[in-house]
Scaffold this motif. Structure first.
Motif, PDB file in Angstrom:
ATOM      1  N   VAL A   1       0.520 -13.266   7.944  1.00 38.05           N
ATOM      2  CA  VAL A   1       0.698 -11.985   7.782  1.00 38.05           C
ATOM      3  C   VAL A   1      -0.381 -11.078   7.798  1.00 38.05           C
ATOM      4  N   ALA A   2      -0.276  -9.752   8.208  1.00 33.00           N
ATOM      5  CA  ALA A   2      -1.413  -8.987   8.385  1.00 33.00           C
ATOM      6  C   ALA A   2      -1.022  -7.563   8.126  1.00 33.00           C
ATOM      7  N   THR A   3      -1.741  -6.645   7.284  1.00 34.12           N
ATOM      8  CA  THR A   3      -1.514  -5.200   7.032  1.00 34.12           C
ATOM      9  C   THR A   3      -2.723  -4.476   7.769  1.00 34.12           C
ATOM     10  N   ALA A   4      -2.531  -3.448   8.357  1.00 35.74           N
ATOM     11  CA  ALA A   4      -3.627  -2.631   9.007  1.00 35.74           C
ATOM     12  C   ALA A   4      -3.680  -1.306   8.571  1.00 35.74           C
ATOM     13  N   ARG A   5      -4.674  -0.682   8.304  1.00 34.82           N
ATOM     14  CA  ARG A   5      -4.722   0.646   7.986  1.00 34.82           C
ATOM     15  C   ARG A   5      -5.862   1.467   8.692  1.00 34.82           C
ATOM     16  N   TRP A   6      -5.731   2.489   9.401  1.00 40.37           N
ATOM     17  CA  TRP A   6      -6.822   3.282   9.896  1.00 40.37           C
ATOM     18  C   TRP A   6      -7.101   4.523   9.259  1.00 40.37           C
ATOM     19  N   LYS A   7      -8.235   4.847   8.944  1.00 39.81           N
ATOM     20  CA  LYS A   7      -8.625   6.139   8.109  1.00 39.81           C
ATOM     21  C   LYS A   7      -9.980   6.371   8.711  1.00 39.81           C
ATOM     22  N   GLU A   8     -10.299   7.544   9.199  1.00 38.37           N
ATOM     23  CA  GLU A   8     -11.231   8.221   9.638  1.00 38.37           C
ATOM     24  C   GLU A   8     -11.824   7.517  10.848  1.00 38.37           C
ATOM     25  N   GLY A   9     -11.303   6.758  11.519  1.00 36.32           N
ATOM     26  CA  GLY A   9     -11.785   6.212  12.866  1.00 36.32           C
ATOM     27  C   GLY A   9     -12.482   4.719  12.109  1.00 36.32           C
ATOM     28  N   LYS A  10     -11.908   4.337  10.934  1.00 34.32           N
ATOM     29  CA  LYS A  10     -12.279   2.937  10.469  1.00 34.32           C
ATOM     30  C   LYS A  10     -11.043   2.168  10.279  1.00 34.32           C
TER      31      LYS A  10
ATOM     32  N   LEU B   1       0.848  -1.188   0.105  1.00 31.82           N
ATOM     33  CA  LEU B   1      -0.140   0.009   0.129  1.00 31.82           C
ATOM     34  C   LEU B   1       0.878   1.168  -0.173  1.00 31.82           C
ATOM     35  N   PRO B   2       0.478   2.635  -0.677  1.00 28.47           N
ATOM     36  CA  PRO B   2       1.355   3.445  -0.397  1.00 28.47           C
ATOM     37  C   PRO B   2       1.478   3.901   0.938  1.00 28.47           C
ATOM     38  N   ASP B   3       2.842   4.480   1.066  1.00 32.33           N
ATOM     39  CA  ASP B   3       3.446   5.024   2.529  1.00 32.33           C
ATOM     40  C   ASP B   3       3.347   3.935   3.470  1.00 32.33           C
ATOM     41  N   MET B   4       3.249   2.532   3.126  1.00 28.00           N
ATOM     42  CA  MET B   4       3.167   1.156   3.993  1.00 28.00           C
ATOM     43  C   MET B   4       4.456   1.335   4.953  1.00 28.00           C
ATOM     44  N   LEU B   5       4.365   0.981   6.054  1.00 24.00           N
ATOM     45  CA  LEU B   5       5.542   0.812   7.205  1.00 24.00           C
ATOM     46  C   LEU B   5       5.661  -0.647   7.274  1.00 24.00           C
ATOM     47  N   VAL B   6       6.747  -0.981   7.739  1.00 26.37           N
ATOM     48  CA  VAL B   6       7.107  -2.512   7.972  1.00 26.37           C
ATOM     49  C   VAL B   6       6.965  -2.671   9.506  1.00 26.37           C
TER      50      VAL B   6
ATOM     51  N   GLY C   1      -1.301   5.906  13.240  1.00 27.34           N
ATOM     52  CA  GLY C   1      -2.184   7.013  12.805  1.00 27.34           C
ATOM     53  C   GLY C   1      -2.574   7.047  11.451  1.00 27.34           C
ATOM     54  N   ASN C   2      -1.544   7.406  10.685  1.00 26.38           N
ATOM     55  CA  ASN C   2      -2.197   7.813   9.033  1.00 26.38           C
ATOM     56  C   ASN C   2      -1.337   6.814   8.196  1.00 26.38           C
ATOM     57  N   ARG C   3      -0.681   5.781   8.557  1.00 21.84           N
ATOM     58  CA  ARG C   3      -0.237   5.095   7.430  1.00 21.84           C
ATOM     59  C   ARG C   3      -0.423   3.543   7.779  1.00 21.84           C
ATOM     60  N   PRO C   4      -0.319   2.743   6.837  1.00 22.62           N
ATOM     61  CA  PRO C   4      -0.659   1.468   6.864  1.00 22.62           C
ATOM     62  C   PRO C   4       0.561   0.694   7.483  1.00 22.62           C
ATOM     63  N   VAL C   5       0.632  -0.337   7.988  1.00 25.05           N
ATOM     64  CA  VAL C   5       1.486  -1.191   8.653  1.00 25.05           C
ATOM     65  C   VAL C   5       1.397  -2.536   8.393  1.00 25.05           C
ATOM     66  N   LYS C   6       2.573  -3.365   7.658  1.00 31.68           N
ATOM     67  CA  LYS C   6       2.458  -4.708   7.428  1.00 31.68           C
ATOM     68  C   LYS C   6       3.424  -5.479   8.493  1.00 31.68           C
TER      69      LYS C   6
ATOM     70  N   PRO D   1       5.456 -11.389  22.283  1.00 31.20           N
ATOM     71  CA  PRO D   1       5.685  -9.865  21.964  1.00 31.20           C
ATOM     72  C   PRO D   1       5.590  -9.127  23.021  1.00 31.20           C
ATOM     73  N   LEU D   2       6.639  -8.213  23.190  1.00 28.20           N
ATOM     74  CA  LEU D   2       6.847  -7.216  24.352  1.00 28.20           C
ATOM     75  C   LEU D   2       6.832  -5.794  23.773  1.00 28.20           C
ATOM     76  N   ALA D   3       7.345  -5.614  22.541  1.00 26.95           N
ATOM     77  CA  ALA D   3       7.136  -4.374  21.813  1.00 26.95           C
ATOM     78  C   ALA D   3       6.928  -4.528  20.369  1.00 26.95           C
ATOM     79  N   LEU D   4       6.410  -3.568  19.797  1.00 30.02           N
ATOM     80  CA  LEU D   4       5.907  -3.582  18.420  1.00 30.02           C
ATOM     81  C   LEU D   4       6.674  -2.541  17.630  1.00 30.02           C
ATOM     82  N   ILE D   5       7.200  -2.565  16.703  1.00 27.26           N
ATOM     83  CA  ILE D   5       7.910  -1.365  16.074  1.00 27.26           C
ATOM     84  C   ILE D   5       7.501  -1.380  14.657  1.00 27.26           C
ATOM     85  N   ALA D   6       6.981  -0.143  14.198  1.00 25.89           N
ATOM     86  CA  ALA D   6       6.750   0.375  13.035  1.00 25.89           C
ATOM     87  C   ALA D   6       7.829   1.251  12.326  1.00 25.89           C
ATOM     88  N   ALA D   7       8.542   0.937  11.361  1.00 27.03           N
ATOM     89  CA  ALA D   7       9.534   1.560  10.770  1.00 27.03           C
ATOM     90  C   ALA D   7       9.356   1.667   9.061  1.00 27.03           C
ATOM     91  N   GLU D   8      10.314   2.669   8.797  1.00 31.01           N
ATOM     92  CA  GLU D   8      10.268   2.663   7.261  1.00 31.01           C
ATOM     93  C   GLU D   8      10.774   1.645   6.598  1.00 31.01           C
TER      94      GLU D   8
END
Lengths: 156, 749, 285
Positions: B191-200, B28-33, B259-264, B100-107
């Protein structure tokens, strides 16, 4: 971190790209060239989902640095069909129902193409032996055997 | 007729050209790892978790820890279906290595890896327990204060007078069997990719349970369910491991924090082994039997090692209770099935779920009894196998029972009564074995579909059945095509997408062809009715006088008076007709104290018979020939059915001969496909045959697992037949067989 | 994976790079071992010297006293080489048993020996064959018998600045019989639990020379010359075969893993040495 610019010959087309020195061929093909028929699974060359052909020989792209195959001819599953026509091996896999989830299928098909390139008429033992390094967790081996048999020049 | 034909899978071309849109392909556009920082100790109090240095690393976008869930306005840390005891990330307590103890979202993954090294963790180790039986002992370390005995669930079955039964027996045979922890090992990892947009929240994931994922995510984030969307593309394998809820909450939590970017989030092969496993099980089985082979009583105790959290164990433990009894006429039966917390990764369904362990026990046990009594193992079974109208141990009356046919099909296919071919040497010995299984399916279950017929004659089937290689979508399309009288070529299947496709319990326990297949039949009937009603004014007959078949609506008494579907829609200016189909089952209420009641709408039935060769000097077992049989009712697609039967046998050979997760102090020591072996082409028997039994007038029955559970006992029984060694502990390794052979050289046959 | 990748296109260039970077560097040939170790973060070199562009290091050259195999020769090329199949069937067999087709297409003989994987097939076969490894550095060239080259668990005698530049396999006595037995306790794709390479020369029924190497069962493949010598000048009777097999079983300190306990490996050494020697006695070449 050293990036380098290099040229890859993939499916008959040259690609010039920037590649980090430690990048594997699997990563380059999937991430940079978006050839998603090459798949990551075990990461250690055991399963065969990342199989590609380099100068006609099957290799594990997860155990190959991209820099190692500069200027060599790389074939992925995306390069097998010509002008929208399936390769005969692809068609045989469909005809014999030789897949289930199909995550392994590109690897099997490329290994089959490599096998037939070396031996146009492999017997069952040769087929099983050659393809034993590709794993199908769904267990479609019987149908895969039938598909490969059908690709021999002398089918019996 | 589309049903009964071996049509290729609908997306066959994509499958051979590498273009199946697996969830692992998603970009997805702007997707983080996303990456996971995990525990390295099995049981500990967390004293300090400091991620501030990691957060400051350029390229790190967000880090999620339990602290993010503190506060009433925050998401819930704990989740689970049905018991909410599992934290998305561990808070003050670590309960297994790899938690899991901590989750990291990175470029990039590289940045996330660097961030991992900057996380500071301090903890105080607690004593840990890894063995299920030890975890039940007084004084054992307690994992969850709410369960001081470490029992997740205890299911009971009590039928008949067990003491009188054993008292009436001529022989009492008691054995203990064990199965190790194993791993489902789909070639595509979780595998799971999640995205939040306008509370959804939208999640794309490889899951067998999209609606469960939606419900659980809704509960975690306190969202109305219409604000959670779960999309499931075709999977690179499931095998039970992708059922229930696994990594989706972590992906959703990361995307929530970002918040505004999807994470895979995609598991590495090693992470796969701490994501989900198969229950290790120890089973004590004791039978009372008469000299003539009549059973008087059976007592079974099962200890399922559930790992650190309840997860699927809560509903699998009762299922496992029913599946360990055996499909035999036994007047008195007592079973206790315990699911137990230990400091290990969670255990859940593994193809042939909660059956393989029990079937290995009761079918090996049957052969022990047969040899003790001097009765042929096939004869002892057929004498005692349950038939239609018999009562099972739950007290329920059985219907559509075909155990004898399944077992005989496998046995006779193999040539059970024919003399064994011998290699006339003394080093390699051959033997034969067989086994049969019965399995309840998911009860109180619901499936729904929507069928749309458009003005160009195309039919789209909207289902939440997950396509994971079993060909579920193709089979459902075939059922729809036949029911609507249209060629398979006009069918398309879409889903699961909880925003588009109707609810379905899950794609598990071999339920889809039966449950969703019947929902499709219901929907097709409704669509035919709509066609008749729409055609009635045109044909100038009452809808009741019209028939719908083969692409036409026609007058029942004058078939030449007909119009094609497309014209029905066209002349009514209808873009598309849509029908909903539903199917549900209500059985499944068992008395908690006695296990009496109706447990399942249908019984899954399968059998296997094999011939092995044992190298008596090395103990190495080669399965030369294997014949399997399952009861299919009505086969939708013979090629796909055959793949299920054969695939089960090969999968089962892995669990029988190769697969074992090795654990040392709670640490998995073989989390890779070199040390954890899957069956290869050369491990497959040269003669591998299967049969799907059909019955006139029968409906579609699930066949996704039935030929798997018999594999281990069939091989174990064949080993005994060959060399007289009874191995009661899976996998049946060469070393165990050799030790078995050497342990009884004094009375070798 | 952050390192500098050097791809010298000459041997002197490669040796210079190794001399310069010493302990910090790793040599990349086929990559099947090195890339795996990089991916699993088992090694973290700052420099990787790829030898793939050096010309003339892939060859199989037959000479009267034996064959020279270039270090960049792939295991697949060795497996399929007519020269090796004809004169060293044991080596063709062992090369063909490694991993899977893909691994054999990539992995090279030099890389295989330098990795010194205790469970790999070629080292055991080459040990039985009396192989000599030539290592070259800017300091010069030296030839090392394989038994001195393989010194421990994944450990060789190679100095950080040295590169394997030739592998010489001496011709066996005319009429020698050879065999290679790989025993896998689990899947067809498993690494061996134990493997045995054996060569024997005979005059009529009398064994004039015997060499047996056992691999995968201990930290380094092993030959036991004192046990081998039991066969010299003797007929390989069942009793003598049993004695030799027991010699190997009793004197090798076996390791224990998921493929078999130490006890089991000892049994497997005994059984497979017996099977190998029976095969040689019974006439297989």
């Amino acid at each position: 971190m050293s990036d380098r610019t290099l040229t890859l010959q993939v499916n008959g087309r040259p690609y010039t790209l920037e590649v980090p020195s430690g990048q594997t061929l699997l990563e380059t093909l999937r991430e940079s060239l978006e050839l998603v028929g090459v798949r990551d699974s075990c990461g250690i060359g055991m399963c065969g989902t990342c199989t590609v052909l380099v100068d006609g020989r099957a290799i594990s792209s997860c155990l190959t640095l991209t820099a190692q195959v500069e200027n060599k001819h790389i074939t992925t599953i995306e390069g097998l069909s010509q002008d929208g026509q399936l390769h005969p091996v692809q068609q045989a896999y469909i005809d014999h129902g030789a897949f289930q989830c199909a995550y392994c299928t590109p690897g099997f098909i490329l290994s089959t193409v490599a096998l037939l390139g070396e031996n146009a008429n492999p017997d069952d033992a040769a087929i099983r032996e050659y393809l034993a390094g590709n794993l199908c967790r769904c267990g479609s081996y019987v149908n895969i055997l039938n598909a490969v048999r059908a690709c021999r020049t002398i089918d019996d | 007729m589309a049903v009964g034909k071996s049509v290729p899978m609908l997306d066959s071309v994509a499958r051979v050209t590498g273009t199946v849109p697996y969830p692992s392909n998603l970009k997805l556009p702007d997707m983080l790892v996303g990456k996971i920082f995990r525990s390295r100790v099995p049981h500990a109090h967390v004293m300090k978790l400091d991620v501030s240095a990691a957060e400051r690393l350029p390229g790190v976008v967000a880090i999620v820890t339990a602290a993010d869930f503190a506060g009433d306005d925050k998401p819930n840390l704990h989740f689970g279906s049905p018991i909410q005891d599992q934290p998305i990330v561990a808070g003050d307590r670590i309960r297994y290595i790899g938690e899991p103890l901590a989750l990291i979202a990175a470029e990039s993954a590289a940045v996330a890896d660097q961030a991992m090294d900057l996380i500071e963790l301090e903890y105080e180790e607690l004593s840990a327990v890894f063995d299920a039986e030890q975890a039940m002992l007084p004084g054992a370390p307690i994992l969850h204060e709410a369960s001081p005995d470490n029992i997740v669930r205890h299911s009971k079955l009590r039928r008949g007078d067990i003491d009188a039964g054993f008292a009436a027996a001529d022989e009492i045979v008691e054995e203990v069997f064990s199965s190790p922890m194993a791993q489902q090992a789909s070639l595509e990892t979780h595998v799971a990719t999640a995205r939040w947009k306008e509370g959804k929240l939208t999640v794309w994931t490889g899951s067998q349970s999209p609606y469960t994922v939606r419900r659980v995510l809704g509960a975690i984030f306190d969202l109305d369910l219409e604000n959670v969307r779960v999309i499931v593309p075709p999977l690179g394998g499931g095998f039970g491991g992708k059922g229930n809820v696994r990594i989706q909450p972590m992906a959703a939590a990361l995307a929530w924090k970002v918040g505004n970017r999807p994470v895979k989030l995609m598991m590495t092969r090693a992470e796969e082994f701490v994501t989900v496993t198969k229950h290790a099980a120890k089973i004590m089985i004791k039978s009372g039997v008469k000299f003539d082979g009549t059973f008087t009583a059976r007592e079974v105790s099962i200890y399922w090692n559930g790992g650190a959290y309840a997860s699927s164990s809560a509903h699998l433990v009762p299922a496992g209770m029913l599946r360990a009894i055996g499909p035999y006429r036994i007047p008195a039966v007592h079973v206790d099935s315990y699911g137990i917390y230990t400091n290990l990764p969670i255990a859940a369904a593994y193809r042939g779920a909660m059956s393989s362990q029990g079937v290995f026990a009761h079918e090996s046990h049957m052969d022990t009894i047969a040899h003790l009594l001097g009765i042929d193992p096939l004869e002892l079974r057929t004498k005692n196998l349950l038939r239609t109208d018999d009562l099972f141990a739950t007290g329920e009356r059985l219907h559509d029972i075909h155990f004898v046919e399944c077992l005989e099909a496998a046995a006779y296919g193999l040539g059970w009564h024919e003399p064994l071919q011998s290699d006339n040497g003394t080093i390699k010995k051959r033997g034969r074995g067989l086994a049969v299984m019965m399995k309840n399916t998911i009860a109180n279950s619901y499936s729904e579909c929507r069928i749309e017929l458009d003005a160009e004659g195309r039919v789209t089937l909207f289902v939440s059945t997950v396509e994971m290689g079993q060909g579920g979508h193709t089979a459902l399309a075939q059922i729809a095509a036949e029911a609507l009288g249209v060629p398979i070529e006009v069918l398309a299947v879409t889903g699961p997408d909880t925003a588009e496709t109707p609810p379905d319990a899950q794609t598990a326990s071999s339920r889809s062809t039966h449950m969703m297949g019947n929902a499709v039949l219901d929907g097709a009937a409704s669509l035919r009715q709509q066609l008749a009603e729409a055609a009635a004014p045109i044909l100038e007959w009452s809808p009741d006088d019209l028939s719908v078949a083969d692409g036409y609506v026609f007058v029942t008494t004058q078939p030449q008076a007909r119009i094609p579907y497309t014209e029905v829609l066209g002349r009514n200016n209808i873009d598309a007709l849509t029908a909903t189909g539903k199917y549900s089952t209500n059985e499944g209420k068992l008395d908690p104290d006695t296990g009496q009641g109706i447990s399942t709408p249908d019984w899954h039935q399968g059998a296997g018979a094999c011939e092995v060769e044992v190298d008596t000097q090395t103990g190495k077992v080669t399965v030369l020939r294997y014949h399997s049989a399952s009861f299919a009712g009505r086969v939708v697609n013979p090629t796909l059915a055959g793949l299920q039967n054969d695939g089960n046998v090969i999968f089962g050979m892995g669990a029988s001969l190769l697969e074992e997760v090795a654990i040392d102090g709670g640490q998995i020591t073989n989390p890779n496909l070199s040390d954890y072996m899957l069956p290869s082409f050369l491990d497959t028997p040269v003669e591998l045959k299967n049969v799907s039994l059909e019955e006139e007038g029968s409906s579609f029955q699930g066949i996704g697992e039935m030929t798997l559970p018999p594999v281990a006992p069939a091989i174990a029984n064949a080993i005994y037949d060959a060399v007289g060694a009874r191995i009661r502990d899976l996998p049946l390794t060469a070393e165990k067989v050799l030790r078995g052979i050497q342990g009884r050289t004094d009375h070798e046959r | 994976m952050s390192f500098e990748l050097l791809q010298p296109d000459s041997l002197p260039g490669a040796l210079k790079a190794l001399a310069q970077h010493g302990d910090e560097a790793k040599v990349l040939a086929g990559g099947t071992a090195i890339v795996l170790m990089l991916q699993q973060k088992l090694i973290a070199p700052t420099v990787l010297v790829s030898v793939g562009r050096i010309p003339d290091l892939a060859y199989i050259r037959s000479e009267p006293d034996g064959i020279h195999v270039g270090p960049l020769t792939t295991l697949r090329d060795m497996e399929r080489s007519l020269v090796i199949q004809t004169h060293f069937p044991l080596l063709a067999q062992a090369s063909g048993e490694v991993g899977n087709i893909r691994v054999r297409n990539q992995a090279t003989l030099g890389g295989n020996l330098a990795e010194a994987d205790y469970a790999s097939d070629p080292p055991t076969a080459l040990l039985a064959l009396g192989t000599q490894v030539t290592a070259t550095s800017l300091r010069g060239e030296r030839t090392i018998p394989l038994e001195d080259f393989l010194i421990g668990f994944y450990t060789t005698d190679l100095e950080p600045d040295e590169l394997i530049t030739d592998v010489f396999i001496p011709a066996s006595a005319p009429g020698s019989r050879t065999t290679y037995l790989k025993y896998r306790s689990r899947s067809s794709e498993d690494r061996p639990c134990a493997c045995v390479a054996a060569i024997a020369a005979f005059e009529a029924e009398t064994c004039t020379d015997l060499r047996v190497a056992v691999g995968a069962a201990s930290e380094v493949p092993q030959r036991l010359p004192a046990v081998e010598n039991l066969a010299r000048g003797q007929a390989l009777t069942d009793e003598l075969i049993g004695e030799i097999a027991a010699g190997y079983a009793d004197n090798i300190d076996t390791l224990e893993d998921i493929r078999g306990s130490a006890w089991y490996r000892t049994q497997m050494i005994r059984i497979h040495v017996v099977r190998a020697l029976e095969e040689l006695r019974n006439g297989r070449r």
